[in-house]
Motif scaffolding. Sequence first.
Motif, PDB file in Angstrom:
ATOM      1  N   ILE A  61       0.630  -0.749  -0.042  1.00  0.00           N
ATOM      2  CA  ILE A  61      -0.239   0.190  -0.024  1.00  0.00           C
ATOM      3  C   ILE A  61       0.361   0.984  -0.160  1.00  0.00           C
ATOM      4  O   ILE A  61       0.405   2.013   0.373  1.00  0.00           O
ATOM      5  N   LYS A  62       2.064   1.158  -1.041  1.00  0.00           N
ATOM      6  CA  LYS A  62       3.132   2.297  -0.333  1.00  0.00           C
ATOM      7  C   LYS A  62       2.696   3.407  -1.419  1.00  0.00           C
ATOM      8  O   LYS A  62       2.913   4.295  -0.873  1.00  0.00           O
ATOM      9  N   ASP A  63       1.798   2.824  -2.736  1.00  0.00           N
ATOM     10  CA  ASP A  63       1.719   3.916  -3.048  1.00  0.00           C
ATOM     11  C   ASP A  63       0.187   4.720  -2.854  1.00  0.00           C
ATOM     12  O   ASP A  63       0.322   6.145  -2.937  1.00  0.00           O
ATOM     13  N   LEU A  64      -0.464   3.946  -2.307  1.00  0.00           N
ATOM     14  CA  LEU A  64      -1.471   4.445  -1.216  1.00  0.00           C
ATOM     15  C   LEU A  64      -1.138   5.723  -0.647  1.00  0.00           C
ATOM     16  O   LEU A  64      -1.402   6.773  -0.744  1.00  0.00           O
ATOM     17  N   LEU A  65      -0.616   5.307   0.467  1.00  0.00           N
ATOM     18  CA  LEU A  65       0.842   6.705   1.073  1.00  0.00           C
ATOM     19  C   LEU A  65       1.250   7.696   0.785  1.00  0.00           C
ATOM     20  O   LEU A  65       1.071   8.820   1.629  1.00  0.00           O
ATOM     21  N   LYS A  66       1.851   7.464  -0.589  1.00  0.00           N
ATOM     22  CA  LYS A  66       2.592   7.933  -1.229  1.00  0.00           C
ATOM     23  C   LYS A  66       1.938   9.585  -1.270  1.00  0.00           C
ATOM     24  O   LYS A  66       1.572  10.827  -1.421  1.00  0.00           O
ATOM     25  N   LYS A  67       0.275   8.977  -1.977  1.00  0.00           N
ATOM     26  CA  LYS A  67      -1.180  10.386  -2.844  1.00  0.00           C
ATOM     27  C   LYS A  67      -1.253  10.816  -1.834  1.00  0.00           C
ATOM     28  O   LYS A  67      -2.041  11.622  -2.120  1.00  0.00           O
ATOM     29  N   GLN A  68      -1.228   9.642  -0.369  1.00  0.00           N
ATOM     30  CA  GLN A  68      -2.141  10.978   0.406  1.00  0.00           C
ATOM     31  C   GLN A  68      -1.594  12.188   1.050  1.00  0.00           C
ATOM     32  O   GLN A  68      -2.115  12.973   0.879  1.00  0.00           O
ATOM     33  N   VAL A  69      -0.264  11.816   0.615  1.00  0.00           N
ATOM     34  CA  VAL A  69       0.992  13.104   1.310  1.00  0.00           C
ATOM     35  C   VAL A  69       0.163  14.076   0.604  1.00  0.00           C
ATOM     36  O   VAL A  69       0.698  15.185   0.956  1.00  0.00           O
ATOM     37  N   SER A  70       0.415  13.433  -0.704  1.00  0.00           N
ATOM     38  CA  SER A  70       0.685  14.935  -2.007  1.00  0.00           C
ATOM     39  C   SER A  70      -0.711  15.753  -1.929  1.00  0.00           C
ATOM     40  O   SER A  70      -0.730  16.789  -2.253  1.00  0.00           O
ATOM     41  N   GLY A  71      -2.011  15.060  -0.923  1.00  0.00           N
ATOM     42  CA  GLY A  71      -2.599  15.316  -1.225  1.00  0.00           C
ATOM     43  C   GLY A  71      -3.974  15.056  -2.586  1.00  0.00           C
ATOM     44  O   GLY A  71      -4.266  15.999  -2.836  1.00  0.00           O
ATOM     45  N   ASN A  72      -2.930  14.230  -4.115  1.00  0.00           N
ATOM     46  CA  ASN A  72      -3.760  14.763  -4.895  1.00  0.00           C
ATOM     47  C   ASN A  72      -3.563  13.052  -5.493  1.00  0.00           C
ATOM     48  O   ASN A  72      -2.531  12.871  -5.934  1.00  0.00           O
ATOM     49  N   SER A  73      -4.666  12.760  -5.459  1.00  0.00           N
ATOM     50  CA  SER A  73      -5.049  10.681  -5.722  1.00  0.00           C
ATOM     51  C   SER A  73      -4.917  10.250  -7.236  1.00  0.00           C
ATOM     52  O   SER A  73      -4.087   9.232  -7.697  1.00  0.00           O
ATOM     53  N   THR A  74      -4.250  11.899  -7.777  1.00  0.00           N
ATOM     54  CA  THR A  74      -4.378  11.108  -9.347  1.00  0.00           C
ATOM     55  C   THR A  74      -3.266  12.006  -9.997  1.00  0.00           C
ATOM     56  O   THR A  74      -2.700  13.024  -9.817  1.00  0.00           O
ATOM     57  N   ASP A  75      -1.819  10.848 -10.270  1.00  0.00           N
ATOM     58  CA  ASP A  75      -1.032  10.803 -10.607  1.00  0.00           C
ATOM     59  C   ASP A  75      -0.845  11.375 -12.556  1.00  0.00           C
ATOM     60  O   ASP A  75      -1.996  11.277 -13.311  1.00  0.00           O
ATOM     61  N   GLU A  76      -0.436  11.999 -12.399  1.00  0.00           N
ATOM     62  CA  GLU A  76      -0.162  13.063 -14.539  1.00  0.00           C
ATOM     63  C   GLU A  76       0.331  11.557 -15.048  1.00  0.00           C
ATOM     64  O   GLU A  76      -0.503  11.805 -16.066  1.00  0.00           O
TER      65      GLU A  76
END
Length: 326
Positions: free
Chosen positions: A228-243
């Motif tokens: 779930i590392k990617d989920l945790l990283k997206k939560q930090v960035s505040g944007n769950s949509t990666d370019e």
Amino acid sequence: MNRNELLSEEEIDALVSNTGEGTGNVGGYNTDIAVESYDLTMEDSTLTTQLGALEMVCDRFSRLFRTTLVGMLRYQPKIKVSELRVETFGDYRNAIKLPVSMNVARLRPLRGNALFVIDPNLIFNTLESFFGGQGNTASGSDNFREFTPTETRVIEMLLQDMFKDLVESWKPICEINFEYLSSEINPQFVTIAEEHDPVIIKRFSIEMMNDVTATLEVVYPFATMKPIKDLLKKQVSGNSTDERDVAWHNKLFEAICDVDLEIRSNIAHPKITLYELVNFKEDLIIPIKVGDTLPLVIEGVPVFDGLYGTTNGHAAIKVLKKHEQD
């Protein structure tokens, strides 16, 4: 010099004479540079930079658990949250100061177990407050003994409340449930990871009445958090949509738009007996009944309902609505 020879005669004589007289540079080069050992078999320990959302989970848990402790201690304690740290499980286990209560819980649906290390001060003061005391009991380092059945029951109550608050804390990221497995007071009997595997440690300092402090540590194996590392990283960035995800989505959409699909519609499904089939002959007329609407089937899946007719001299179907599944 022969092409097959690596060194000429003069070069060999120079090397022999240099090393034989002891005048060569036998000490090596760049010997004053500091060297840091690196274990290729060890997991990447820079996990704290990748899983910053764990800090958010732990902060949320500290607020919820502080409210939970009010019902047990009959007053509101202060909880300080330490920074996330990563170290090997062997080093962490060897540094545990006794006495403590160590409790293992399974993380579902993730693979692996978590460790909850509870300071006896929290257990004893919760027990004393439960029976109407002032909550000023502090355990000593020499008080190393088995917990009584009553104290064990208090530990179970604390764990159930911790699990409930952690489930709520994890909900914004993913659904995680905690299932109690076992308890120990000897660190050597606790194993949630291999000796050299990294673990993520979060420490909570609980300040209670009468200057009594206690600690609670929640330990997650690094390998358990990797899925779930990617989920945790997206939560930090505040944007769950990666370019990159958007670009990939657009390219994939453009590619599938050119895929050919088979569209068909069955006008009728008459039924006949085997006797009628045997007696089939030319000019035989089979009566059929056409319904008000016909299903428009795309790659074997009914998608729309249409009306059969003709247009410009060709048979056609007019799409009316989406097909409702039975």
